[in-house]
Each structure stands twice: as C-alpha cells, then as structure tokens.
Design a protein around this motif. Structure first.
Motif, short mmCIF file in Angstrom:
data_model
loop_
_atom_site.label_atom_id
_atom_site.label_comp_id
_atom_site.label_asym_id
_atom_site.label_seq_id
_atom_site.Cartn_x
_atom_site.Cartn_y
_atom_site.Cartn_z
N CYS A 1 -8.81 4.10 -2.18
CA CYS A 1 -9.80 3.07 -1.80
C CYS A 1 -10.83 3.65 -0.83
CB CYS A 1 -9.12 1.82 -1.24
SG CYS A 1 -8.10 2.08 0.22
N CYS B 1 -7.06 0.79 -6.78
CA CYS B 1 -5.82 0.74 -5.99
C CYS B 1 -4.59 0.75 -6.90
CB CYS B 1 -5.81 -0.52 -5.13
SG CYS B 1 -4.27 -0.73 -4.23
N PRO B 2 -3.72 1.75 -6.79
CA PRO B 2 -2.55 1.81 -7.67
C PRO B 2 -1.52 0.73 -7.33
CG PRO B 2 -2.44 3.56 -6.04
CD PRO B 2 -3.77 2.91 -5.87
N ILE C 1 -8.41 -0.20 3.22
CA ILE C 1 -7.05 -0.50 3.68
C ILE C 1 -7.03 -0.68 5.19
CG2 ILE C 1 -6.51 2.00 3.52
CD1 ILE C 1 -3.93 -0.77 3.38
N CYS D 1 0.85 -1.21 0.00
CA CYS D 1 0.00 0.00 0.00
C CYS D 1 0.87 1.25 0.00
CB CYS D 1 -0.89 0.00 1.24
SG CYS D 1 -1.72 1.56 1.53
N MET D 2 0.49 2.24 -0.82
CA MET D 2 1.26 3.49 -0.84
C MET D 2 0.49 4.64 -0.20
SD MET D 2 1.36 4.01 -4.99
CE MET D 2 1.62 2.30 -5.48
N ARG D 3 -0.58 4.33 0.52
CA ARG D 3 -1.31 5.33 1.32
C ARG D 3 -1.84 6.49 0.48
NH1 ARG D 3 -0.25 1.50 4.05
NH2 ARG D 3 0.77 1.41 6.09
N CYS D 4 -2.50 6.16 -0.63
CA CYS D 4 -3.00 7.22 -1.51
C CYS D 4 -4.41 7.65 -1.14
CB CYS D 4 -2.96 6.75 -2.96
SG CYS D 4 -4.23 5.52 -3.31
N GLY D 5 -5.15 6.79 -0.46
CA GLY D 5 -6.50 7.14 -0.04
C GLY D 5 -7.57 6.87 -1.09
N LEU E 1 -7.96 -5.97 -2.36
CA LEU E 1 -8.55 -5.68 -1.05
C LEU E 1 -9.80 -6.52 -0.74
CD1 LEU E 1 -7.94 -1.89 -1.40
CD2 LEU E 1 -7.10 -3.20 0.54
#
Ligand code: SF4
Lengths: 474, 234
Positions: free
Chosen positions: A318, A372-373, A341, A312-316, A378
C-alpha cells in the motif's frame, strides 16, 4: 508509542522540496510495484488465495482468545516462556528484566516493528545495554539516528552516497573506499558479524504465531533474524497478540501472499519457525526462548469497526502504490507506521487527537485497497477516521467551515453550477493568453510544483446541457 | 506483571470474541479447507524444483548416488576455494558418505570463524518455493545454515514435496517420533538485501552462494536444465 504526526503538514512541505529523495523513492517504489504485479500475474490463484487467507484471519480474530491460549500452551510445551504485555512499558520492562537476569550487556536485534512501536532500543540503552539493529536498513538508520521510512526498506530515503559518508563517519575504514553498493553491504556485514557473535541476547519479531504447534514464523531475506535467533544465549521474540493463526499451513499460505506482495518472490530467502530452547545434545541455539506478546490497544481495535486493520501482513504494497506516500516519504508521517496502513494504525494505537492529519493524507484513489493482499478496505477506514475527526471537531476551523460550505453547495446543485461556471469563465478570461497559471490564490501548494492549466470556457455541465438542448430541438 | 497483564488481555479478548466452544472452532477451521498453491513451472517434479531453485539464485548439481554426490561437492569446492574442506553437522547420513573417494575433507561440527563453506542434508525440498527444509538438532547446527559464505545443501529426490502444505504434513509426521525441534527453516536461496537504493546484493549476512545437490534418479531433461544454468553461472 512515540509519534510526531502533528507536524505532518510541515514535514510534507519540506519533503516536497527534496526532489532527489522523491525521485529515488519513486524509482524504488515503482520497481517494487512492477515486481509485485508480475509475481501476482504469474500466480493464477492469487485472488482465491487472498479470499482464503481473509477467511482464516477473520476466523482467527473471531476466536483469538482460544487460539492465543492454544499457542501459549504449545509454546510452553516446546520449552518457551510466554509473557504478556498490556502496553509499551510492560514490554520494555519485561525485556529488560530478561536481559538483566542473564547479565546481558549486548543485544542483537532483528527487524521488529513492534519494538519500534514501544521504543525498546532507547529504553534498553538507558539501562546501559548496547543494542544493535542487524537488518541492514535498520542498522543504517540506527547509525544515522533517524527513523524508518518504509515498512520493508527502512532506509529507502538514503542514497548510497549518504550511506557511504555515514560509514566513513562511524566505522574505522582505514584505506577502504566502499565504492560499490556491495562494498557497503560487506562493510555492514563484517561489523554486524562481530556483534552477533558477542551478543548475549537476540531479539526478533514474528510475522505469525502458530496455535497448533507453538512456533513463531519469521520471514527475512538477509538471514539476520536467524543469526539473532540462533547465536546468542537468550532469544526473545516480540510480537503482538493478534498475529496468531490456527495452523502451520495457514502461516505458510499467508507467506505466499506476503512474499509476492512485498518483493515478488516465491518465498523470502528464509522462512523460519522458532520455539523453545536448545535441545539436548545440540551445540548451538539459545538456552532460553521467551515470547513477549504485546496488546497495546489491539484488543480494543478487535472490538471496534476498525478490526480489519489487524489483518495487515506488513507487506508494504500500500505504501508503494500510494501517491501521498510517494510524494512525501515515510518520515513525514512522524510515526513508526507510514503510508495508508500507518494513517489508519497510528490514530488507533495513539490517539486521533494527535494524529488526525494522517487520515487526511489520502486522495481516495483506491490503489492501496486494490493491491492489499489482506483485502483491507483502507480508503473506507481512512474515511471513517476522517468522519470521526469531523465529529470531534479536531481539524482547524477554516477546514471545517470550508468543508461545511462545500457540503452545502454540493446539496444545492444549481447554485454550485452557477458559481462553478462564473469562476471557470473568470479563469478562462485571465489565463487564455498565458496558457497556464504559475500562481493562484488558495492553491500555492499546487502551483509550487506545476502550472495550473487554463480551463475551457464552459463547464462540463454547461456543455452537456447545451448538447441535450440541441438534440431535443432536432 | 505478566500474570495480571495476561488476565486483563484475555478478559478483553473474551469480550470481543464469539465465545464458541472448542469443538465449533475446530469444525469451522476445518470447513475453511486448505489454501491454493501456485502451479509448478514444470509438470515433472525434479524439473520444477530445479527451475525454482534457479529462480531463487541458487545453483544445482544432479547426482545419481552418494559417490557422485561427493564428487559433485568436490567439483564445487575446488574452483572456489582451491581445497576440499568443508564443515558439516554430525548427521549419520553424511558421516556415511564416501568422502575419501573424492578427496573431500569434512569436519563434523559447527562452523567456526575462518571456515567459508558448510554442507547440510535437507529433510525436505519444497518444489513450490524451490526451498530446502532443515531443522535444528545435534546433527544440524544452525550456524552451518546461516553463517558460511557458501552453503551447500543435499536434497534427496525422494524428499521432494510439491507444496508447503505437503511439507507440513511430512514435518508433523516426522516430529511425532522425535519431538519438536527449536527451529525449522525453509531456506530458499542465498542471503540477500535490497536495502541500499533497491539494488539487490547477495551475501547480506549469511551465504552469498547457495548450491543444491539433488540426489537420486533425476530425469535427463531436468539434469540438462541444471547443467545449462551452471554453465551460464560460471
Ligand atoms: S495494509 Fe495491506 S498492503 Fe498495506 S502493508 Fe498491510 S497487508 Fe500490505
């Protein structure tokens, strides 16, 4: 890690009643989704890049021991000090030790979800330090004594009015009215500027660690992280062990996905790489730079079936696309991480026993996986957690028996179809005249928000069978 | 604590890992190749860079030489501040500029309270992201990049690179001689926040204006784009 996910259902019910907040959330997350979609569409190779980064992340995790020790070697070569923390307690006391060695009283913090996970602020505060969050959203919720409601915009749940009232309470405003949003931003900027200039220690997070050159990568739009990294005498970079990527170009390639997925930008305003102390002759910058690298069960997750969650790159994205998140908001999850996430990560970082409700906060619509990049499946991971929940018998007996009954019926289609036909017919008879149900037994949650529509007289299977029969007769 | 934590964590990682040799790991990474970059918004490099800087809400002035650069900076300063003062690092390239000819009064050093504008000389410009790359050194105090209200960046056309991959090639090459700095910054626009109700506001903590002066033989079409945008921004 502190979490109150047991209260998810109560929190969710309460949140559903706060229509104003829900509308605002919906407006902001839909806007974020549209901006993301436009940015992704403009970048033709987006899917190709996603696959490439996926392979790089898998390769890094497959060889994490190698890359982490390469990172450590290079960071030390740059003059940094590297520390390892098994759990929250380790990280918190390592950071406090560093602060105390420097007689620090004031700490300026950039956004760091990792230190929220470990509860660092309250730990340092109880040791007498003043800790100031400097990301605007984090600052607002810190002043309000609340928790983050979104990975990218922590104060997404608060209206400009509420923030104005908060500043009126907390700041000495004099005659200033703070009418516009920009006035609020300037107000926070002025207060925080003072703190930046006085703080002895700056703490920031990292979006990635680079093995080949020992730098961390930090991506922000406000530039607060860069002030934390450059103004105080001591810099502490807190992140987790799984963030390492082999090459500098891997980190910036990942930032292409991250910036577009989070805010639709080509690049966030500031993409910064830090390692080591002020060099000879420099007039600013920290005199010491420390990395504190946290495990907190990541090494266990690495050898489990859930390892992809570490990508996960914490992009938000999702969160922005999740119907449950949009209905109940981030705070309902009772955890540092919310949305899809968060529903995977929280049980893994704490325990399924305490947070088994979260993997159920899912309609299996699949939108999170589609956007999700990091290509994290998920919904599959959530299903696997629910499966574990079932095996461990964690949910309430009425849920389990209900599901057992459902599964038995699903395996006996003729009984299922007969029962469905009977109940549909009853609903049809009862509701035919009214046009809809404002109340139904076992469905009060549904009917509290909207009417339940009256079904047609016959089920799809009945109609289908009748049609087939007709055409066979012809 | 950190020592035993380190060995415990590495023991876990080794268990979870594949135990490949360094050679195999490096070979595998090499075989994965480089990432794809987005197509530039124009084929000509200056035009593409300018378009992306504008997209990042920066403004751009194009100049042919250092004398013009100083003039352009003076033109930028006066309408905003009614004076010609700015702060800039002790960069020999900046010290050698003909400041006096345009009446600009640089102070060489690190930005201090009450000084609203700083100038930096970028090491590179990245076309893909419309970003200027700087790194910390004696000649480039970090405060000058992150604290002023207006940040002016001089970018030499010869230092434009198409992608971030190319930027790293150049950075690593340059650092072979000087050693690694403590900070490398890719700056793409003024500081911004959307943390209050999603409304985008500039000047969150750092600069609320970001002005790029592109120095060199910039084609006329590219210059026109920059000029038209400046007229709109005024
Ligand atoms: S799981 Fe995927 S979509 Fe969600 S925050 Fe992480 S990278 Fe973004």
């Amino acid at each position: 890690m502190e979490q109150h996910s047991e209260a998810f259902l109560d929190n969710a019910s309460k949140a559903l009643k706060n229509g104003e907040q829900a509308q605002r959330r919906d407006r902001i997350t839909s806007l974020a989704s549209q901006i993301r979609a436009a940015a992704v569409e403009r970048f033709e190779e987006f899917d190709g890049l996603k696959h490439h980064i996926k392979k790089i992340r898998q390769h890094s995790l497959d060889n994490l021991d190698y890359y982490l020790s390469q990172f450590e070697k290079e960071a030390v070569h740059n003059g940094s000090q590297v520390h390892f923390a098994r759990n929250s307690e380790d990280l918190n006391s390592l950071v406090l030790d560093i602060c105390q060695q420097h007689d620090a009283r004031r700490v300026a913090k950039g956004k760091s979800i990792v230190t929220e996970e470990t509860g660092l602020n309250s730990f340092l505060q109880s040791a007498g330090l003043s800790v100031m969050e400097t990301d605007l959203g984090e600052y607002i919720i810190q002043q309000a004594g609340e928790t983050s409601s979104h990975i990218v915009s922590p104060a997404l749940h608060k209206s400009a009015n509420e923030i104005r009232e908060l500043f009126q309470q907390k700041h000495d405003l004099g005659a200033r009215e703070l009418r516009e949003t920009s006035d609020l931003v300037v107000e926070a900027r002025d207060v925080l500027r003072e703190h930046f200039l006085q703080a002895e220690v700056g703490i920031i997070g990292a979006n990635a660690l680079i093995a080949e050159n020992g730098y961390s990568m930090l991506v922000t739009n406000e530039g607060n992280g860069d002030l934390c990294a450059n103004l105080p005498r001591v810099l502490i970079i807190c992140t987790t062990i799984d963030r390492v990527l082999p090459l500098a170009e891997d980190a910036t390639a990942m930032s292409r996905l991250l910036a577009r997925s989070a805010t639709g930008q080509l690049q966030s305003c500031y993409t910064s790489f830090y390692s080591g102390p002020r060099r000879e002759g420099e007039i600013d910058g920290p005199l010491e730079t420390h990395f504190v690298l946290l495990d907190n069960k990541r090494s266990n997750i690495l050898s489990s079936d859930y390892r992809e969650i570490l990508e996960c790159m914490r992009c938000g994205a999702c969160l922005n696309h999740c119907p449950i998140y949009n209905s109940v908001g981030g705070q309902a999850y009772g955890s540092v991480h919310s949305g899809p996430i968060g529903s995977v990560l929280t049980p893994l970082l704490t325990s399924l026993e305490h947070s088994h409700l979260l993997p159920n906060a899912c309609t299996s619509c699949g939108r999170c996986a589609a956007v999700c990049p990091a290509e994290i499946p998920l919904p599959d991971l959530l299903r696997d957690l629910r499966h574990e929940e079932g095996i461990k018998k964690l949910s309430a007996p009425r849920w389990r028996y209900g599901l057992k009954l459902h599964s038995w019926l699903a395996r006996h289609p003729s009984i299922y179809q007969t029962l469905a036909a009977i109940s549909i017919r009853i609903l049809y008879q009862l509701g035919r005249k009214r046009g809809g149900f404002s109340k139904l037994p076992f469905a009060s949650g549904w009917t509290s928000q909207r009417d339940f529509p009256v079904p047609q007289e016959r089920t799809f299977t009945q109609l289908y069978k009748a049609k087939m029969k007709q055409s066979n007769e012809r | 604590m950190s020592g035993s934590a380190r060995s415990e964590i590495f023991a876990h990682l080794r268990e979870a890992g594949r135990g490949e040799s360094e050679e195999n790991i490096q070979r595998e990474r090499l075989s994965l190749g480089s990432a794809s970059a987005p197509a530039p918004p124009a084929t000509e490099i200056c035009q593409a860079f300018i378009l992306n800087v504008l997209k990042n809400q920066g403004s751009v002035a194009c100049v042919n030489n250092r004398a013009e650069a100083v003039q352009a900076i003076a033109h930028y300063l006066y309408p905003h501040f009614h004076n010609y003062r700015l702060v800039t690092g002790n960069d020999p390239r900046l010290a050698a500029m003909p400041w006096r000819d345009a009446g600009v009064l640089p102070r060489f050093g690190s930005l201090e309270a009450g000084e609203p504008v700083a100038l930096s000389f970028a090491r590179l410009g990245v076309v893909e992201t419309g970003a200027a790359v700087t790194w910390t050194s004696k000649a480039n105090p970090a405060a000058n990049n992150f604290l002023p209200e207006h940040h002016i960046v001089l970018v030499d056309k010869n230092d434009l690179v198409p992608t971030m991959e190319k930027a790293w090639e150049r950075i690593h090459h340059a650092l072979e001689k000087t050693g690694r700095p403590r900070g490398i910054n890719f700056i793409a626009g003024p500081s911004s926040t959307a943390d209050i109700e999603g409304e985008l506001i500039y000047g969150a903590h750092g600069p609320h204006r970001w002005h790029v002066v592109l120095l060199g033989d910039v084609p006329v079409d590219a210059q026109n784009i920059a000029r038209a945008a400046q007229r709109n921004q005024c």
